[in-house]
Design a protein around this motif. Sequence first.
Motif, PDB file in Angstrom:
ATOM      1  N   SER A 114       0.828  -1.197   0.000  1.00 28.09           N
ATOM      2  CA  SER A 114       0.000   0.000   0.000  1.00 28.09           C
ATOM      3  C   SER A 114       0.868   1.255   0.000  1.00 28.09           C
ATOM      4  O   SER A 114       2.055   1.201   0.334  1.00 28.09           O
ATOM      5  CB  SER A 114      -0.933   0.014   1.213  1.00 28.09           C
ATOM      6  OG  SER A 114      -0.168  -0.030   2.403  1.00 28.09           O
ATOM      7  N   PHE A 116       0.339   3.744   1.956  1.00 31.61           N
ATOM      8  CA  PHE A 116       0.441   4.171   3.349  1.00 31.61           C
ATOM      9  C   PHE A 116       0.208   2.968   4.251  1.00 31.61           C
ATOM     10  O   PHE A 116      -0.404   1.982   3.840  1.00 31.61           O
ATOM     11  CB  PHE A 116      -0.602   5.258   3.663  1.00 31.61           C
ATOM     12  CG  PHE A 116      -0.498   6.440   2.743  1.00 31.61           C
ATOM     13  CD1 PHE A 116       0.464   7.418   2.973  1.00 31.61           C
ATOM     14  CD2 PHE A 116      -1.326   6.567   1.644  1.00 31.61           C
ATOM     15  CE1 PHE A 116       0.591   8.501   2.122  1.00 31.61           C
ATOM     16  CE2 PHE A 116      -1.220   7.649   0.791  1.00 31.61           C
ATOM     17  CZ  PHE A 116      -0.253   8.623   1.019  1.00 31.61           C
ATOM     18  N   GLU A 117       0.665   3.057   5.480  1.00 39.42           N
ATOM     19  CA  GLU A 117       0.483   1.984   6.461  1.00 39.42           C
ATOM     20  C   GLU A 117      -1.014   1.712   6.660  1.00 39.42           C
ATOM     21  O   GLU A 117      -1.805   2.637   6.826  1.00 39.42           O
ATOM     22  CB  GLU A 117       1.135   2.388   7.789  1.00 39.42           C
ATOM     23  CG  GLU A 117       1.229   1.273   8.796  1.00 39.42           C
ATOM     24  CD  GLU A 117       2.229   0.200   8.400  1.00 39.42           C
ATOM     25  OE1 GLU A 117       1.939  -0.979   8.666  1.00 39.42           O
ATOM     26  OE2 GLU A 117       3.274   0.534   7.820  1.00 39.42           O
ATOM     27  N   THR A 142       2.046  -7.255   4.893  1.00 38.03           N
ATOM     28  CA  THR A 142       1.861  -5.923   4.326  1.00 38.03           C
ATOM     29  C   THR A 142       3.192  -5.197   4.249  1.00 38.03           C
ATOM     30  O   THR A 142       4.112  -5.459   5.022  1.00 38.03           O
ATOM     31  CB  THR A 142       0.886  -5.075   5.173  1.00 38.03           C
ATOM     32  OG1 THR A 142       1.414  -4.931   6.484  1.00 38.03           O
ATOM     33  CG2 THR A 142      -0.492  -5.690   5.231  1.00 38.03           C
ATOM     34  N   SER A 143       3.263  -4.305   3.276  1.00 37.88           N
ATOM     35  CA  SER A 143       4.419  -3.428   3.162  1.00 37.88           C
ATOM     36  C   SER A 143       3.951  -2.103   2.562  1.00 37.88           C
ATOM     37  O   SER A 143       2.847  -2.009   2.034  1.00 37.88           O
ATOM     38  CB  SER A 143       5.519  -4.065   2.305  1.00 37.88           C
ATOM     39  OG  SER A 143       5.052  -4.312   0.997  1.00 37.88           O
ATOM     40  N   VAL A 144       4.805  -1.102   2.677  1.00 43.44           N
ATOM     41  CA  VAL A 144       4.475   0.233   2.187  1.00 43.44           C
ATOM     42  C   VAL A 144       5.407   0.585   1.030  1.00 43.44           C
ATOM     43  O   VAL A 144       6.617   0.353   1.106  1.00 43.44           O
ATOM     44  CB  VAL A 144       4.617   1.277   3.319  1.00 43.44           C
ATOM     45  CG1 VAL A 144       4.405   2.687   2.798  1.00 43.44           C
ATOM     46  CG2 VAL A 144       3.629   0.967   4.440  1.00 43.44           C
ATOM     47  N   ASP A 145       4.812   1.114  -0.036  1.00 44.55           N
ATOM     48  CA  ASP A 145       5.571   1.611  -1.188  1.00 44.55           C
ATOM     49  C   ASP A 145       4.987   2.973  -1.546  1.00 44.55           C
ATOM     50  O   ASP A 145       3.927   3.062  -2.164  1.00 44.55           O
ATOM     51  CB  ASP A 145       5.455   0.642  -2.359  1.00 44.55           C
ATOM     52  CG  ASP A 145       6.220   1.100  -3.602  1.00 44.55           C
ATOM     53  OD1 ASP A 145       6.768   2.219  -3.587  1.00 44.55           O
ATOM     54  OD2 ASP A 145       6.256   0.334  -4.583  1.00 44.55           O
ATOM     55  N   LYS A 146       5.667   4.017  -1.131  1.00 44.25           N
ATOM     56  CA  LYS A 146       5.169   5.386  -1.322  1.00 44.25           C
ATOM     57  C   LYS A 146       5.011   5.754  -2.799  1.00 44.25           C
ATOM     58  O   LYS A 146       4.271   6.669  -3.135  1.00 44.25           O
ATOM     59  CB  LYS A 146       6.114   6.386  -0.645  1.00 44.25           C
ATOM     60  CG  LYS A 146       6.236   6.157   0.849  1.00 44.25           C
ATOM     61  CD  LYS A 146       5.503   7.194   1.610  1.00 44.25           C
ATOM     62  CE  LYS A 146       5.762   7.013   3.094  1.00 44.25           C
ATOM     63  NZ  LYS A 146       4.577   7.016   3.871  1.00 44.25           N
TER      64      LYS A 146
END
Length: 178
Positions: A114, A116-117, A142-146
């Motif tokens: 996503s 954002f968290e 889950t992980s974050v990719d801005k």
Amino acid sequence: MSDHITQARPYARAAFELAREDSTLDGWSAMLAEAARLTADERVDMLLKDPRRTPKQKGEAFIELLGDLLPERGANFLMVLARQQRLPALASMSTLFETERAAFEQRVSVEIISAFELDEAQKDKLAQALTKRLNREITITTSVDKTLLGGVVIRAGDTVIDGSARGRLARLSSVLNH
């Protein structure tokens, strides 16, 4: 690696069938995971490539290294692999075994990326929707990719659902340029 996968496939299936028959899936998973870890060790790799050692010696060394992790028929399995010179393919066998096991147990690992968290409520909502859609028990990471800008990308096995803003913009651009 692809060569190892080709070599590993029939052995992974055989290991899975043995484990399923004996109801020892956990034991076989643990043994194969540790064997995969061992094959990545430089010292074990040298042992496997040592032309002075017989296949029997290599198999016995693996049996000794795995010790208590061996399920009932695990030692025989390793000796067959040693005779067929397939011990280096153990990492691929472990991966393929886990794929077979997940299909049998109707489980799938889902990766959610996503922008954002995600909070727990969002994760729960996605988990419920994916469980219903995939008709399987799921495990979420889950992980974050801005760089996604917004939305999520969901990977479940071979399925990819790109609901990210970046993905939508790329599809729009493709449509407009053709």
